[in-house]
Design a protein around this motif. Sequence first.
Motif, PDB file in Angstrom:
ATOM      1  N   PRO A  42      46.995  42.117  31.300  1.00  0.00           N
ATOM      2  CA  PRO A  42      46.047  41.027  31.274  1.00  0.00           C
ATOM      3  C   PRO A  42      45.781  40.165  32.333  1.00  0.00           C
ATOM      4  O   PRO A  42      46.424  40.255  33.319  1.00  0.00           O
ATOM      5  CB  PRO A  42      47.255  40.007  30.201  1.00  0.00           C
ATOM      6  N   ALA A  43      44.428  39.605  32.534  1.00  0.00           N
ATOM      7  CA  ALA A  43      44.163  38.901  33.560  1.00  0.00           C
ATOM      8  C   ALA A  43      44.019  37.406  33.033  1.00  0.00           C
ATOM      9  O   ALA A  43      43.477  37.195  31.995  1.00  0.00           O
ATOM     10  CB  ALA A  43      43.008  39.229  34.043  1.00  0.00           C
ATOM     11  N   VAL A  44      44.476  36.608  33.936  1.00  0.00           N
ATOM     12  CA  VAL A  44      44.775  35.083  33.518  1.00  0.00           C
ATOM     13  C   VAL A  44      43.926  34.195  34.350  1.00  0.00           C
ATOM     14  O   VAL A  44      43.865  34.448  35.580  1.00  0.00           O
ATOM     15  CB  VAL A  44      46.230  34.378  33.744  1.00  0.00           C
ATOM     16  N   PHE A  45      43.235  33.360  33.651  1.00  0.00           N
ATOM     17  CA  PHE A  45      42.187  32.328  34.498  1.00  0.00           C
ATOM     18  C   PHE A  45      42.326  30.864  34.076  1.00  0.00           C
ATOM     19  O   PHE A  45      42.532  30.801  32.767  1.00  0.00           O
ATOM     20  CB  PHE A  45      40.755  32.849  34.452  1.00  0.00           C
ATOM     21  N   THR A  46      42.488  29.928  34.758  1.00  0.00           N
ATOM     22  CA  THR A  46      42.699  28.645  34.277  1.00  0.00           C
ATOM     23  C   THR A  46      41.265  28.010  35.143  1.00  0.00           C
ATOM     24  O   THR A  46      41.060  28.178  36.298  1.00  0.00           O
ATOM     25  CB  THR A  46      43.920  28.046  34.532  1.00  0.00           C
ATOM     26  N   GLY A  47      40.921  26.655  34.561  1.00  0.00           N
ATOM     27  CA  GLY A  47      39.798  25.938  34.919  1.00  0.00           C
ATOM     28  C   GLY A  47      39.200  24.891  34.303  1.00  0.00           C
ATOM     29  O   GLY A  47      39.848  24.877  33.071  1.00  0.00           O
ATOM     30  N   VAL A  60      42.341  37.614  29.603  1.00  0.00           N
ATOM     31  CA  VAL A  60      41.702  38.810  29.034  1.00  0.00           C
ATOM     32  C   VAL A  60      42.608  40.007  29.108  1.00  0.00           C
ATOM     33  O   VAL A  60      43.160  40.399  30.056  1.00  0.00           O
ATOM     34  CB  VAL A  60      40.601  39.277  30.248  1.00  0.00           C
ATOM     35  N   HIS A  61      42.893  40.244  27.643  1.00  0.00           N
ATOM     36  CA  HIS A  61      43.697  41.459  27.220  1.00  0.00           C
ATOM     37  C   HIS A  61      43.109  42.820  27.139  1.00  0.00           C
ATOM     38  O   HIS A  61      41.973  43.041  26.896  1.00  0.00           O
ATOM     39  CB  HIS A  61      44.326  41.079  25.984  1.00  0.00           C
ATOM     40  N   PRO A  62      43.790  43.666  27.502  1.00  0.00           N
ATOM     41  CA  PRO A  62      43.255  45.339  27.355  1.00  0.00           C
ATOM     42  C   PRO A  62      43.119  45.279  25.862  1.00  0.00           C
ATOM     43  O   PRO A  62      43.602  44.611  24.826  1.00  0.00           O
ATOM     44  CB  PRO A  62      44.705  45.893  27.936  1.00  0.00           C
ATOM     45  N   ALA A  63      42.208  46.332  25.460  1.00  0.00           N
ATOM     46  CA  ALA A  63      42.098  46.579  24.034  1.00  0.00           C
ATOM     47  C   ALA A  63      41.685  48.154  23.890  1.00  0.00           C
ATOM     48  O   ALA A  63      41.380  48.635  24.735  1.00  0.00           O
ATOM     49  CB  ALA A  63      40.775  45.790  23.747  1.00  0.00           C
ATOM     50  N   PRO A  64      41.916  48.473  22.831  1.00  0.00           N
ATOM     51  CA  PRO A  64      41.753  49.931  22.651  1.00  0.00           C
ATOM     52  C   PRO A  64      40.630  50.368  22.334  1.00  0.00           C
ATOM     53  O   PRO A  64      39.547  49.567  22.704  1.00  0.00           O
ATOM     54  CB  PRO A  64      42.166  50.197  21.026  1.00  0.00           C
TER      55      PRO A  64
END
Length: 306
Positions: free
Chosen positions: A8-13, A26-30
């Motif tokens: 996962p990629a984490v973003f805050t703002g 943003v999570h990985p997905a099948p």
Amino acid sequence: MQNTLKSPAVFTGLGLHSGEAVRMVVHPAPVDTGVWFRRADLSGSDALIPARWDAVVQSKLCTLVANPAGASVSTIEHIMAALAGMAIHNALIEIDGPEVPILDGSSEPFVQKFLEIGLVRQDAPVRAIRVLKAVEVRDGDAVARLEPSENLEIDFRIDFAEAGIGRQEKHLSMANGAFVRELCDSRTFCLQADVDRMRANGLALGGTLENAVVFEDGEVLSPGGLRHNDEPVRHKMLDALGDLSLAGGPILGRYTGIRAGHAMTNRLLRALFADPTAYRFVDVGGTTERKLPGMGVHRGDLPIRH
């Protein structure tokens, strides 16, 4: 082959228009998932929203998707451009509010994080949309058009009375790392008068000189000036890639935008899919796959600023 993130990629703002703090993961997905949003502040299946052309609803100054239950996410164009430009085909984007964080006003922070995390190649071919004949929509002087091409090309022209912008045009083949090298760091832009008007109408509450290029009387008010002499038209191309990615797969065709915006690009996709003779879904591999946006991207493709 399809790709997703390794982790996962984490973003805050802050949201550009709402001004509200937001956390997005943003999570990985099948394989064959595509891109979906999930509102973490809502519950059940009503929280899921497809990042797809037919989920787009009318909105001012950004792209907004919603589901039948009324859950929505706005200002999705920059994260969608980053996913498309990095060849990330499958992702679940969890967000705890109604608007994607604006970060620096470009796609570069998303691209940097995705490059840092890395991608996983998945065991399924990429399904692309091949444009078979020209499709066009118009609105006065504004035009958006798709026509056949062996890979995705973007041709954009803008014309502003503001002396700091003026007339700009650019054409790019989006093969390989072109998006990352040429477009990803170009920021959203506006006039100071537009900022004043938007804020008077409850918009751009999270906008600052740090997350947008603001022009006034031929001058750039944002610190550091422009990242490219033609940054505005490059940003319009970035937006176009993000909006085109809502087609549900990479487009093999040439997109031309003349004074076009988010709404026109969505109208164009609706016109394309309304004509079954205008497109065909194809599984791509070999030389065609290598021409897709994002294939073969590496950290060295990121723009270098001094």
